[in-house]
Design an enzyme around this catalytic site. Structure first.
Site, PDB file in Angstrom:
ATOM      1  N   ALA A  65       0.818  -1.275  -0.102  1.00  0.00           N
ATOM      2  CA  ALA A  65      -0.110   0.067  -0.208  1.00  0.00           C
ATOM      3  C   ALA A  65       0.997   1.231   0.173  1.00  0.00           C
ATOM      4  O   ALA A  65       2.082   1.137   0.502  1.00  0.00           O
ATOM      5  CB  ALA A  65      -0.939  -0.191   1.070  1.00  0.00           C
ATOM      6  N   GLY A 108       0.701  -5.161   0.709  1.00  0.00           N
ATOM      7  CA  GLY A 108      -0.576  -5.040  -0.113  1.00  0.00           C
ATOM      8  C   GLY A 108      -0.311  -5.564  -1.291  1.00  0.00           C
ATOM      9  O   GLY A 108      -1.124  -6.205  -2.140  1.00  0.00           O
ATOM     10  N   GLU A 111      -0.700  -9.271  -0.814  1.00  0.00           N
ATOM     11  CA  GLU A 111      -2.121  -9.373  -0.493  1.00  0.00           C
ATOM     12  C   GLU A 111      -2.758  -9.503  -1.815  1.00  0.00           C
ATOM     13  O   GLU A 111      -3.616 -10.266  -2.246  1.00  0.00           O
ATOM     14  CB  GLU A 111      -2.582  -8.483   0.286  1.00  0.00           C
ATOM     15  CG  GLU A 111      -1.887  -8.685   1.880  1.00  0.00           C
ATOM     16  CD  GLU A 111      -2.204  -7.467   2.735  1.00  0.00           C
ATOM     17  OE1 GLU A 111      -1.932  -6.374   2.528  1.00  0.00           O
ATOM     18  OE2 GLU A 111      -2.879  -8.065   3.629  1.00  0.00           O
ATOM     19  N   GLU A 131       4.329  -5.201   7.173  1.00  0.00           N
ATOM     20  CA  GLU A 131       3.666  -3.998   7.915  1.00  0.00           C
ATOM     21  C   GLU A 131       3.937  -4.009   9.174  1.00  0.00           C
ATOM     22  O   GLU A 131       3.943  -2.706   9.803  1.00  0.00           O
ATOM     23  CB  GLU A 131       1.885  -4.275   7.788  1.00  0.00           C
ATOM     24  CG  GLU A 131       1.585  -4.127   6.610  1.00  0.00           C
ATOM     25  CD  GLU A 131       1.423  -5.725   5.583  1.00  0.00           C
ATOM     26  OE1 GLU A 131       2.320  -6.556   5.789  1.00  0.00           O
ATOM     27  OE2 GLU A 131       0.786  -5.733   4.710  1.00  0.00           O
TER      28      GLU A 131
HETATM   29  C1  HXC Z   1       5.019   4.509  -1.391  1.00  0.00           C
HETATM   30  C2  HXC Z   1       6.921   3.473  -1.849  1.00  0.00           C
HETATM   31  C3  HXC Z   1       6.526   2.240  -1.531  1.00  0.00           C
HETATM   32  C4  HXC Z   1       5.291   2.180  -0.742  1.00  0.00           C
HETATM   33  C5  HXC Z   1       8.472   2.023  -2.366  1.00  0.00           C
HETATM   34  N1  HXC Z   1       8.220   3.339  -2.510  1.00  0.00           N
HETATM   35  N2  HXC Z   1       7.698   1.230  -1.597  1.00  0.00           N
HETATM   36  N3  HXC Z   1       6.178   4.571  -1.712  1.00  0.00           N
HETATM   37  N4  HXC Z   1       4.553   3.337  -0.570  1.00  0.00           N
HETATM   38  N5  HXC Z   1       4.987   1.223  -0.070  1.00  0.00           N
HETATM   39  C6  HXC Z   1       8.860   4.290  -3.406  1.00  0.00           C
HETATM   40  C7  HXC Z   1      10.180   4.807  -2.380  1.00  0.00           C
HETATM   41  O1  HXC Z   1       9.707   5.845  -1.698  1.00  0.00           O
HETATM   42  C8  HXC Z   1      10.768   5.246  -3.609  1.00  0.00           C
HETATM   43  O2  HXC Z   1      10.392   6.846  -3.892  1.00  0.00           O
HETATM   44  C9  HXC Z   1      10.810   4.371  -4.635  1.00  0.00           C
HETATM   45  O3  HXC Z   1       9.370   3.824  -4.439  1.00  0.00           O
HETATM   46  C10 HXC Z   1      11.773   3.528  -4.768  1.00  0.00           C
HETATM   47  O4  HXC Z   1      11.875   2.712  -3.611  1.00  0.00           O
HETATM   48  P1  HXC Z   1      13.406   2.584  -2.971  1.00  0.00           P
HETATM   49  O5  HXC Z   1      13.102   2.240  -1.419  1.00  0.00           O
HETATM   50  O6  HXC Z   1      14.275   3.417  -3.254  1.00  0.00           O
HETATM   51  O7  HXC Z   1      13.914   1.323  -3.709  1.00  0.00           O
HETATM   52  P2  HXC Z   1      14.783  -0.012  -2.915  1.00  0.00           P
HETATM   53  O8  HXC Z   1      15.858   0.510  -2.046  1.00  0.00           O
HETATM   54  O9  HXC Z   1      15.115  -0.821  -4.244  1.00  0.00           O
HETATM   55  O10 HXC Z   1      14.023  -0.759  -1.987  1.00  0.00           O
HETATM   56  C11 HXC Z   1      12.861  -1.628  -2.534  1.00  0.00           C
HETATM   57  C12 HXC Z   1      11.924  -2.066  -0.981  1.00  0.00           C
HETATM   58  C13 HXC Z   1      11.554  -0.621  -0.215  1.00  0.00           C
HETATM   59  C14 HXC Z   1      12.800  -3.101  -0.196  1.00  0.00           C
HETATM   60  C15 HXC Z   1      10.820  -2.542  -1.669  1.00  0.00           C
HETATM   61  O11 HXC Z   1      11.018   0.461  -1.017  1.00  0.00           O
HETATM   62  C16 HXC Z   1      10.456  -0.753   0.680  1.00  0.00           C
HETATM   63  O12 HXC Z   1      10.895  -1.327   1.773  1.00  0.00           O
HETATM   64  N6  HXC Z   1       9.214  -0.249   0.421  1.00  0.00           N
HETATM   65  C17 HXC Z   1       7.999  -0.405   1.270  1.00  0.00           C
HETATM   66  C18 HXC Z   1       7.807  -1.914   1.670  1.00  0.00           C
HETATM   67  C19 HXC Z   1       6.852  -1.830   2.445  1.00  0.00           C
HETATM   68  O13 HXC Z   1       6.975  -1.823   3.676  1.00  0.00           O
HETATM   69  N7  HXC Z   1       5.473  -2.491   2.197  1.00  0.00           N
HETATM   70  C20 HXC Z   1       4.209  -2.613   3.097  1.00  0.00           C
HETATM   71  C21 HXC Z   1       3.682  -1.219   2.955  1.00  0.00           C
HETATM   72  S1  HXC Z   1       2.382  -1.437   4.060  1.00  0.00           S
HETATM   73  P3  HXC Z   1      11.332   7.865  -4.033  1.00  0.00           P
HETATM   74  O14 HXC Z   1      10.375   9.118  -4.192  1.00  0.00           O
HETATM   75  O15 HXC Z   1      11.853   8.197  -2.278  1.00  0.00           O
HETATM   76  O16 HXC Z   1      12.349   7.744  -4.738  1.00  0.00           O
HETATM   77  C22 HXC Z   1       0.986  -2.087   3.421  1.00  0.00           C
HETATM   78  C23 HXC Z   1      -0.191  -2.043   4.293  1.00  0.00           C
HETATM   79  C24 HXC Z   1      -1.172  -3.350   3.793  1.00  0.00           C
HETATM   80  O17 HXC Z   1       1.240  -2.628   2.386  1.00  0.00           O
HETATM   81  C25 HXC Z   1      -2.255  -2.916   4.235  1.00  0.00           C
HETATM   82  C26 HXC Z   1      -2.980  -3.341   3.189  1.00  0.00           C
HETATM   83  C27 HXC Z   1      -2.869  -2.591   1.957  1.00  0.00           C
END
Ligand code: HXC
Length: 257
Positions: A65, A108, A111, A131
């Site tokens: 998400a 997400g 999911e 999460e």
């Molecule tokens: C918003 C995101 C994002 C996310 C990545 N980006 N994941 N933006 N929401 N979930 C953005 C980053 O901010 C960044 O933007 C760009 O995408 C590239 O990501 P990087 O982090 O620079 O890439 P990398 O170093 O290769 O790392 C990849 C990654 C990391 C390991 C996947 O991005 C990451 O940990 N992302 C979050 C994963 C996460 O926690 N997902 C769960 C979300 S909670 P900028 O502008 O900075 O370049 C969720 C809730 C579920 O899903 C509830 C139901 C939906």
């Protein structure tokens, strides 16, 4: 139809839907949810579409998400707006959806892949429910669908620690149906979906419905439900055609009648 966050392309009777927010690793914001919901509803309503492939990019199916969109949300916003409730409409899609997963399928994203009917993964795929690292828990089915797919031990491990599974572990655990080399991913998914779309539409949709119910019904009820659907397919011309083709040693020509 043009979408802001999706690309759609019809290939024969298969609709290929590609998540397209490369700047955010396909993070699922409310626009993605709304557009995907609309695209899938259109597929369900379109007689020319028999199945769907949902893909992301090579680097990310979807990284979760959209954290930037979620950051300011309050409890009252989330509750009154039924935050994430729209994903249930996506899960209600009646035609089969094959997820083609390459790279990250996190939160997400994992999911969403599990909402699809089965997952074909590239060797590069990584699945996780991180999460917990953000102070929340899965909200689109991670605690439920993941547990049903891989069992309690691995689901607890993933949801409590936030660690990722690679494609091989995900396949061993039963989350993933097939693993292919990255360059084969899209073709493999399109071929699987094309095969599905070539069969009798009613049989395909009932098959999806019957397997889908297995998570929800007792065995006795599920078996009865399956048998009723099975009986009903003998009312179709496609059943007569499918069996005649076998007996006559030719390829069946299903007409969705
Ligand atoms: C918003 C995101 C994002 C996310 C990545 N980006 N994941 N933006 N929401 N979930 C953005 C980053 O901010 C960044 O933007 C760009 O995408 C590239 O990501 P990087 O982090 O620079 O890439 P990398 O170093 O290769 O790392 C990849 C990654 C990391 C390991 C996947 O991005 C990451 O940990 N992302 C979050 C994963 C996460 O926690 N997902 C769960 C979300 S909670 P900028 O502008 O900075 O370049 C969720 C809730 C579920 O899903 C509830 C139901 C939906």
């Amino acid at each position: 139809k043009e979408f802001e966050t999706l690309l759609t392309e019809q290939r024969g009777a298969v609709m290929l839907i590609t998540l397209n927010r490369p700047q955010a690793l396909n993070a699922l914001n409310s626009t993605v949810m709304r557009e995907l919901s609309e695209a899938l509803r259109t597929c369900d309503a379109d007689d020319g579409v028999g199945s769907i492939v949902l893909a992301g990019s090579e680097k990310a199916f979807a990284a979760g998400a959209d954290i930037k969109e979620m950051q300011p949300v309050t409890f009252v916003d989330a509750y009154l707006g039924d935050f994430l409730g729209g994903w249930e409409a996506i899960a209600a899609t009646r035609k089969p959806i094959v997820a083609a997963v390459s790279g990250y399928a996190l939160g997400g994203g994992c999911e969403l892949a599990m909402i699809c009917d089965f997952i074909i993964a590239s060797e590069t795929a990584k699945f996780g429910q991180p999460e917990i690292t953000l102070g929340i828990i899965p909200g689109m089915g991670g605690s439920q669908r993941l547990t049903r797919a891989v069992g309690k031990a691995k689901a607890m491990d993933m949801v409590l620690t936030g660690r990722m599974m690679d494609a091989a572990e995900a396949e061993r655990a039963g989350l993933v149906a097939r693993i292919v080399p990255p360059e084969r991913l899209l073709d493999e998914a399109l071929e699987a979906a094309g095969k599905i779309a070539s069969y009798s539409r009613a049989a395909v949709m009932m098959a999806k419905e019957a397997v889908g119910r297995s998570d929800e019904l007792t065995l006795a009820e599920g078996l009865r439900y399956e048998r009723r659907l099975f009986h009903s397919l003998f009312a179709t011309e496609d059943q007569k055609e499918g069996m005649a083709a076998f007996v006559e040693k030719r390829k069946a020509q299903f007409r969705n009648r």
